[in-house]
Design a protein around this motif. Structure first.
Motif, PDB file in Angstrom:
ATOM      1  N   ALA A  89       0.951  -1.247  -0.047  1.00 27.22           N
ATOM      2  CA  ALA A  89       0.071   0.041   0.239  1.00 27.22           C
ATOM      3  C   ALA A  89       0.936   1.252   0.094  1.00 27.22           C
ATOM      4  N   SER A  90       1.809   1.225   0.884  1.00 23.40           N
ATOM      5  CA  SER A  90       2.669   2.485   0.863  1.00 23.40           C
ATOM      6  C   SER A  90       3.535   2.679  -0.291  1.00 23.40           C
ATOM      7  N   GLY A  91       4.033   1.217  -0.921  1.00 22.74           N
ATOM      8  CA  GLY A  91       4.609   1.384  -1.999  1.00 22.74           C
ATOM      9  C   GLY A  91       3.712   2.310  -3.426  1.00 22.74           C
ATOM     10  N   GLU A  92       2.497   1.869  -3.317  1.00 19.96           N
ATOM     11  CA  GLU A  92       1.667   2.488  -4.188  1.00 19.96           C
ATOM     12  C   GLU A  92       1.266   3.829  -3.987  1.00 19.96           C
ATOM     13  N   ARG A  93       1.186   4.101  -2.892  1.00 18.93           N
ATOM     14  CA  ARG A  93       0.998   5.504  -2.663  1.00 18.93           C
ATOM     15  C   ARG A  93       2.386   6.405  -2.679  1.00 18.93           C
ATOM     16  N   GLN A  94       3.494   5.744  -2.657  1.00 16.77           N
ATOM     17  CA  GLN A  94       4.734   6.713  -2.871  1.00 16.77           C
ATOM     18  C   GLN A  94       4.877   6.760  -4.189  1.00 16.77           C
ATOM     19  N   LEU A 145       2.948   9.755  -5.315  1.00 16.68           N
ATOM     20  CA  LEU A 145       3.194  10.860  -4.783  1.00 16.68           C
ATOM     21  C   LEU A 145       4.648  11.435  -5.555  1.00 16.68           C
ATOM     22  N   ASP A 146       5.415  10.295  -5.878  1.00 15.20           N
ATOM     23  CA  ASP A 146       6.411  10.641  -6.954  1.00 15.20           C
ATOM     24  C   ASP A 146       5.969  11.229  -8.146  1.00 15.20           C
ATOM     25  N   GLN A 147       4.893  10.580  -8.505  1.00 17.72           N
ATOM     26  CA  GLN A 147       4.180  11.235  -9.736  1.00 17.72           C
ATOM     27  C   GLN A 147       3.956  12.730  -9.656  1.00 17.72           C
ATOM     28  N   PHE A 148       3.222  12.815  -8.537  1.00 13.58           N
ATOM     29  CA  PHE A 148       2.721  14.299  -8.314  1.00 13.58           C
ATOM     30  C   PHE A 148       4.110  15.268  -8.256  1.00 13.58           C
ATOM     31  N   SER A 149       5.171  14.548  -7.389  1.00 14.56           N
ATOM     32  CA  SER A 149       6.565  15.573  -7.491  1.00 14.56           C
ATOM     33  C   SER A 149       7.027  15.869  -8.782  1.00 14.56           C
ATOM     34  N   THR A 150       7.048  14.836  -9.556  1.00 18.27           N
ATOM     35  CA  THR A 150       7.605  15.046 -10.995  1.00 18.27           C
ATOM     36  C   THR A 150       6.900  16.308 -11.749  1.00 18.27           C
ATOM     37  N   GLN A 151       5.378  16.189 -11.565  1.00 20.92           N
ATOM     38  CA  GLN A 151       4.658  16.886 -12.254  1.00 20.92           C
ATOM     39  C   GLN A 151       4.870  18.444 -11.282  1.00 20.92           C
ATOM     40  N   ALA A 152       4.976  18.597 -10.163  1.00 24.43           N
ATOM     41  CA  ALA A 152       5.431  19.598  -9.492  1.00 24.43           C
ATOM     42  C   ALA A 152       6.409  20.345  -9.774  1.00 24.43           C
ATOM     43  N   LYS A 153       7.441  19.529 -10.205  1.00 23.56           N
ATOM     44  CA  LYS A 153       8.592  20.170 -10.745  1.00 23.56           C
ATOM     45  C   LYS A 153       8.743  20.879 -11.861  1.00 23.56           C
ATOM     46  N   THR A 212      -3.331  21.856  -7.989  1.00 20.93           N
ATOM     47  CA  THR A 212      -2.079  21.752  -8.608  1.00 20.93           C
ATOM     48  C   THR A 212      -1.373  20.382  -8.109  1.00 20.93           C
ATOM     49  N   ALA A 213      -0.394  20.017  -8.577  1.00 21.36           N
ATOM     50  CA  ALA A 213       0.291  18.607  -8.242  1.00 21.36           C
ATOM     51  C   ALA A 213       0.785  18.775  -6.769  1.00 21.36           C
ATOM     52  N   SER A 214       1.206  19.875  -6.686  1.00 21.85           N
ATOM     53  CA  SER A 214       1.966  20.409  -5.367  1.00 21.85           C
ATOM     54  C   SER A 214       0.832  20.379  -4.248  1.00 21.85           C
ATOM     55  N   GLU A 215      -0.349  20.986  -4.511  1.00 20.08           N
ATOM     56  CA  GLU A 215      -1.510  20.789  -3.504  1.00 20.08           C
ATOM     57  C   GLU A 215      -1.832  19.393  -3.181  1.00 20.08           C
ATOM     58  N   LYS A 216      -1.934  18.660  -4.410  1.00 22.64           N
ATOM     59  CA  LYS A 216      -2.264  17.226  -4.148  1.00 22.64           C
ATOM     60  C   LYS A 216      -1.302  16.553  -3.117  1.00 22.64           C
ATOM     61  N   GLY A 217      -0.053  16.569  -3.435  1.00 20.90           N
ATOM     62  CA  GLY A 217       1.155  16.016  -2.894  1.00 20.90           C
ATOM     63  C   GLY A 217       1.044  16.571  -1.416  1.00 20.90           C
ATOM     64  N   ASP A 218       0.929  17.856  -1.217  1.00 19.69           N
ATOM     65  CA  ASP A 218       0.622  18.221   0.455  1.00 19.69           C
ATOM     66  C   ASP A 218      -0.350  17.666   1.155  1.00 19.69           C
ATOM     67  N   PHE A 219      -1.430  17.610   0.487  1.00 22.71           N
ATOM     68  CA  PHE A 219      -2.645  16.953   1.147  1.00 22.71           C
ATOM     69  C   PHE A 219      -2.373  15.335   1.546  1.00 22.71           C
ATOM     70  N   ILE A 220      -1.822  14.866   0.601  1.00 20.61           N
ATOM     71  CA  ILE A 220      -1.710  13.207   0.950  1.00 20.61           C
ATOM     72  C   ILE A 220      -0.493  13.306   2.155  1.00 20.61           C
TER      73      ILE A 220
END
Lengths: 373, 138
Positions: free
Chosen positions: B21-26, B29-37, B124-132
């Motif tokens: 579960a945490s792998g999938e969540r990560q 998050l990694d995807q959001f991080s790439t988008q955020a960059k 935004t991707a960073s908002e989504k990542g912050d939330f999670i």
């Protein structure tokens, strides 16, 4: 003249009489004051009455002398003579049923038979359950319900007259007829008229065996028919995708609850769905929309499928809960019940109807959840 | 022998369940991080604090009757919320509901709907990542 009381009502007829009264009264009371989920108990009592009637029929043929139809069913002549004697101040005395009372017994038994049969037909067409469900349409079930209710009212009138007659005769002849239906005995009177022509000894074994065979046979046949699919209620599987996507904010409403035109409108604007954004990726929306339209167009002869789409408000074609039928059926539920945490809202049919997702809405599955404090 | 094998594989499954579960969540998050960059070159990383502010705060721009995430999810991420139609929403906090934020399609669908509902725009991707990230700490 000896004063030894004579046995008139045998144990079979006394048990029959009081069981019948209890079953009929219980079945009637459940409908008047019981919760909807007790319909099953009402129906069970109805079948019990039916079984009692079968026994009474054979006891009328093979029972002891005063219970035989031949012993108490008399023509209009004796009935008139008996009535006249009541007004003349010298009422005729009978050991068993008097001629008018006997006619009342026959009327009561026949009306009860009609109540049972129309009840099974109501169950079959109106509630899509029981032995006649594979054969009767919803419309026929509604007619059967009218007949069932009319016959029940007639039964109540007859039962009232029956009791009035019993009380009147008890007063006129100064004997407790209700008591004798309990202990079975009456005071002997030399002038009392007996049951002419009926044999004195019952053939209990014949009556018991025949009625058991008929009850068992009918019971098995009816059970078997009850397990067949109901007429006009297609066996539609509910896809997990539908429950997941349309069941996340409220109960996943069954396709039978709206016409396909309404489902098309709902699926065309998920972005503004009753004020919520319920948008879906296009492929999923199309798959769900196609399934809903196909499901609605199967045609549903169930109560909900017949009554809800047909009674939608023209200005609210998407609202199951604004249909006249829905509003009428739920009018007794206070608004704040829908707001409790366990219910949440009107659209959460599943909170009160266990079979909501399958589109059943059977009365047996209705229960309003209550907070346990 | 068979029993021990089954037992061993069972306990392996149990141990890797949450890890999966945490792998999938990560991965999400990694995807959001790439988008955020891509969206903002100055992006440094997700912040649970910002996620909390977005979750608790009142927003303008969306529907007035749902001006906050807490309208449906309630102030307590560990508690159950309620949809507008009244159905229960399972807790959003990972500690209470480890299955959260593990299905990319679900996550995208609900961010899409709920951000539009509350903010009147996509998050935004960073908002989504912050939330999670905020919910992982809850």
């Amino acid at each position: 003249m000896t004063n030894k009381p004579i046995h008139v009502w045998d144990i079979e007829i006394r048990v029959f009489h009081w069981l019948l009264l209890a079953s009929v009264a219980g079945a009637w009371l459940i409908i008047q004051v019981g919760p909807p989920a007790w319909l099953g108990l009402h129906e069970a009592l109805g079948f019990a009455v039916g079984a009692l009637l079968v026994f009474r029929f054979f006891w009328g043929l093979f029972g002891s002398e005063h219970m035989r139809f031949g012993g108490f069913v008399r023509g209009p002549g004796p009935m008139l003579a008996h009535l006249k004697s009541l007004f003349s101040g010298k009422p005729l005395r009978f050991v068993g049923h008097n001629p008018v009372g006997g006619a009342m017994i026959v009327a009561l038994l026949l009306v009860l038979l009609g109540v049972c049969l129309s009840g099974i037909a109501t169950m079959g067409g109106f509630d899509k359950a029981g032995p006649l469900a594979p054969f009767l349409t919803f419309a026929q079930g509604r007619q059967a319900k009218e007949i069932h209710e009319t016959l029940t009212n007639l039964l109540l009138v007859l039962a009232g007259l029956h009791v009035a007659g019993v009380l009147l005769e008890s007063v006129l002849l100064k004997e407790s007829l209700i008591g004798s239906m309990i202990h079975g005995k009456k005071e002997p009177h030399a002038e009392a008229l007996g049951a002419a022509g009926a044999p004195k000894t019952p053939r209990s074994a014949v009556a018991v065996i025949l009625s058991s065979l008929i009850v068992a046979g009918l019971g098995l046949t009816m059970l078997n028919l009850s397990l067949q699919p109901a007429l006009g209620v297609p066996a539609l599987g509910i896809p997990p995708l539908y429950v997941k996507e349309c069941g996340s904010c409220h109960t996943a409403h069954h396709p039978s609850l709206l016409p396909s035109s309404s489902w098309k409108l709902i699926m065309a604007d998920l972005g503004d769905h009753f004020g919520d954004d319920a948008s879906l990726p296009q492929d999923k929306a199309r798959e769900i929309g196609d399934w809903l339209v196909k499901g609605a167009d199967l045609g549903w002869d169930s109560k909900a499928g017949q009554r809800i789409p047909a009674s939608l408000k023209t200005e609210e074609p998407l609202r199951i809960t604004k249909s006249a039928f829905w509003e009428r059926r739920h009018r007794k539920i206070p608004e704040n019940v829908f707001k409790t945490k366990l219910v949440g809202g009107k659209a959460n049919c599943q909170a009160c109807h266990v079979d909501a997702v399958r589109g059943g809405f059977k009365r047996g599955g209705i229960a309003i959840p209550e907070e346990i404090n | 022998m068979m029993k021990r094998l089954i037992l061993a594989s069972l306990s392996a499954l149990l141990m890797t369940g949450p890890a999966f579960a945490s792998g999938e969540r990560q991965a999400i998050l990694d995807q959001f991080s790439t988008q955020a960059k891509q969206q903002d070159p100055a992006f440094k990383g997700f912040s649970a604090e910002k996620g909390q502010t977005m979750f608790m705060g009142k927003h303008a721009g969306g529907k007035p009757e749902t001006s906050s995430c807490t309208t449906c999810h309630t102030q307590d991420p560990k508690g159950s919320g309620q949809t507008k139609a009244g159905k229960e929403i399972k807790p959003m906090a990972i500690s209470r509901n480890p299955a959260r934020y593990t299905d990319p399609a679900e996550v995208e669908k609900w961010f899409g709907r709920n951000c539009n509902q509350v903010l009147g725009r996509d998050c935004t991707a960073s908002e989504k990542g912050d939330f999670i990230t905020f919910m992982i700490g809850q």
